[in-house]
Write an enzyme that holds these catalytic residues in place. Structure first.
Site, PDB file in Angstrom:
ATOM      1  N   CYS A 101       4.151   8.731  -0.460  1.00 49.24           N
ATOM      2  CA  CYS A 101       4.506   9.168  -1.572  1.00 49.24           C
ATOM      3  C   CYS A 101       4.401  10.031  -2.549  1.00 49.24           C
ATOM      4  O   CYS A 101       3.815  11.526  -1.801  1.00 49.24           O
ATOM      5  CB  CYS A 101       5.520   7.987  -2.504  1.00 49.24           C
ATOM      6  SG  CYS A 101       6.424   8.508  -3.180  1.00 49.24           S
ATOM      7  N   HIS A 137       7.015   3.608   1.191  1.00 49.86           N
ATOM      8  CA  HIS A 137       5.287   2.620  -0.068  1.00 49.86           C
ATOM      9  C   HIS A 137       5.798   1.766   0.716  1.00 49.86           C
ATOM     10  O   HIS A 137       5.941   0.672   0.997  1.00 49.86           O
ATOM     11  CB  HIS A 137       6.181   1.911  -1.333  1.00 49.86           C
ATOM     12  CG  HIS A 137       5.924   3.797  -2.155  1.00 49.86           C
ATOM     13  ND1 HIS A 137       5.181   4.402  -2.887  1.00 49.86           N
ATOM     14  CD2 HIS A 137       7.558   4.225  -2.392  1.00 49.86           C
ATOM     15  CE1 HIS A 137       5.754   5.100  -3.655  1.00 49.86           C
ATOM     16  NE2 HIS A 137       7.395   5.073  -3.312  1.00 49.86           N
ATOM     17  N   GLU A 155       3.037  -0.508   1.205  1.00 51.68           N
ATOM     18  CA  GLU A 155       2.334  -1.002  -0.540  1.00 51.68           C
ATOM     19  C   GLU A 155       3.039  -1.902  -0.651  1.00 51.68           C
ATOM     20  O   GLU A 155       2.321  -3.186  -1.555  1.00 51.68           O
ATOM     21  CB  GLU A 155       1.294  -0.304  -1.313  1.00 51.68           C
ATOM     22  CG  GLU A 155       2.401   0.970  -2.415  1.00 51.68           C
ATOM     23  CD  GLU A 155       2.469   2.022  -2.254  1.00 51.68           C
ATOM     24  OE1 GLU A 155       2.778   2.337  -0.877  1.00 51.68           O
ATOM     25  OE2 GLU A 155       3.457   2.916  -2.773  1.00 51.68           O
TER      26      GLU A 155
END
Lengths: 295, 201
Positions: free
Chosen positions: B82, B177, B179
């Site tokens: 991002c 994302h 993560e």
């Protein structure tokens, strides 16, 4: 656990809160201030009509900001723009959602619209942040759909002691959940008026299921770093920046201290020549009926 | 060389770097938070996390990180998600806050092009890891859209015709994302393909 916690909608709301971590969210009242905040390194701005210290000084009913102010601020910055609605005022919240604001703060800084209920935040596409003083308050707001929690502190005072108190209070309450028995967890759920599932979740992880930020009286770089040490994952600064002598420098120094909160030499290096902090008032000298945190 | 012997730097100026660290740890590698030039010592790879690219851009200048990151990226693997993708790109469209991208991957991006927060979304996508297809979840949060892809860039995944996962040489970039997930598919790919390969001459 409420299945809404597992929904895609909730995930992307909490996701934006995750992206703001390690950052500073600054109160601004004009597009010029918003630009200064962005260049100082703010991760987001909170668009307001008056900063909390002015609301406190001027009195009267504090409401959602003028929509033109919010629109103009949105136009000049690329970072997320937040705005406040009154507690329980779901129409103000709907209006802000229509403006495509990125986050709504259902805030005790404004005059509450509903003395019994908060907004049912599950009904919205826009994420909400809510203030709290205790773990029970945090869990009730999360159960209503809040995607971020912040301490209430005592807004507009420039006195960090109440934010510190609330961070410590929430931390120690969470820590105790991790060591008590399942039976006792039921008691905690009952005491806080929340579901056993949400209590169990906090007990298992030792932290809230949404990001937990500090707010309310943060006025200096050292205040911001203190909050980070006490477990805050980011910091809101209200009056502290634009009521200081030099908002550009002060804003930048608070951002630097939030990023380098463990590195005292860096905090010191970037805290020279800032001019004065906001004047402030001692939070404990404020009569109970004038405190914002009790709302 | 094993993954346990690798230290992955995570740019920790602002953003969700903690979530990347948790994934790195889960895969058995070491991590180090990068905030100052001295933090680059001995790093094998760098992750640029999600967060606000405007904020990271300002703080990189303030703390002298631009040159060390450029230097590191010449030879070492970098993964950006991002905001990280925006910083790695060649050009940024609608760049009104003046973010200076590193140009380490030959793509152009338009910031927040999928819309403001109420248009953020979560999708299941398929990545093509050089012939090996794998499903993964992806949250797009005020995400950048890739608007141009250079000839040397490989597109590993797309969403509605826009590339969302791209690589060039030792640089990997995602407009979403990875993560935010429990699943570590993308970081595993980064480790396997960029981190462990580069160890063998």
């Amino acid at each position: 656990m409420d299945t809404r916690f597992e929904s895609k909608e909730h995930k992307v709301k909490v996701g934006l809160a995750e992206m703001l971590k390690g950052g500073v969210i600054m109160d601004v009242t004009t597009p010029e201030q918003a630009k200064i905040a962005e260049q100082a390194g703010a991760a987001a701005v909170m668009a307001l009509e008056r900063v909390p210290s002015d609301i406190r000084a001027e009195g009267g009913v504090a409401r959602m900001a003028d929509l033109d102010i919010i629109e103009n601020i949105k136009r000049v910055v690329t970072i997320p723009v937040m705005a406040k609605c009154r507690i329980g005022h779901f129409i103000e919240a709907r209006v802000l959602e229509t403006l495509e604001i990125d986050f709504i703060d259902e805030s005790e800084v404004l005059t509450p619209a509903d003395n019994a209920y908060h907004v049912n935040k599950w009904d919205f596409k826009v994420p909400f942040v809510c203030g709290c003083r205790t773990l029970g308050e945090a869990l009730r707001r999360i159960a209503e759909g809040a995607a971020m929690i912040r301490t209430k502190g005592e807004a507009g005072t420039g006195d960090v002691s109440q934010a510190v108190k609330h961070l410590r209070e929430i931390n120690s309450a969470m820590k105790s959940l991790t060591v008590i028995s399942e039976t006792e967890l039921y008691g905690v759920a009952k005491e806080h008026r929340v579901s056993i599932e949400i209590v169990r979740e906090v007990a298992k992880k030792g932290k809230l299921p949404v990001p937990n930020f500090a707010a309310g009286g943060v006025a200096t770089p050292a205040d911001a770093a203190l909050c980070m040490h006490l477990g805050a994952e980011a910091v809101f600064v209200g009056s502290g920046i634009f009521k200081s002598d030099n908002p550009e420098k002060y804003g930048a120094a608070i951002v630097n201290a939030t990023t380098h909160w463990r590195d005292y030499a860096v905090i010191a290096e970037h805290s020279h020549g800032l001019g004065g902090a906001m004047k402030g008032i001692q939070a404990e000298s404020i009569p109970a009926e004038e405190q914002l945190q009790v709302r | 060389m094993n993954v346990q012997d690798k230290t992955v730097g995570v740019l920790a100026l602002q953003g969700d770097y903690g979530l990347h660290e948790a994934q790195i740890q889960r895969l058995g590698a070491q991590f180090r938070e990068v905030r100052l030039p001295r933090d680059f010592e001995g790093l094998d790879a760098l992750v640029m996390p999600g967060g606000e690219s405007t904020t990271m851009n300002i703080l990189m200048d303030r703390f002298g990180l631009r040159e060390p990151i450029s230097e590191f990226g010449r030879t070492k693997p970098i993964y950006g998600t991002c905001a990280g993708m925006i910083l790695l790109a060649r050009n940024i469209e609608r760049n009104q806050s003046g973010v200076k991208p590193f140009g380490m991957i030959d793509i152009d991006v338009a910031r927040n092009d999928y819309g403001r927060q109420i248009y953020s979304f979560d999708e299941e996508l398929i990545a093509d890891f050089h012939g090996e297809k794998k499903a993964f979840r992806a949250s797009f949060i005020r995400a950048p859209r890739v608007t141009r892809v250079g000839n040397d860039v490989r597109v590993l995944a797309t969403f509605r015709e826009s590339p969302v996962l791209v690589e060039q040489d030792h640089i990997l970039a995602a407009s979403f994302h990875s993560e935010l997930e429990e699943d570590t598919t993308l970081l595993e790919y980064f480790f396997r393909h960029f981190l462990l390969d580069t160890a063998t001459p």
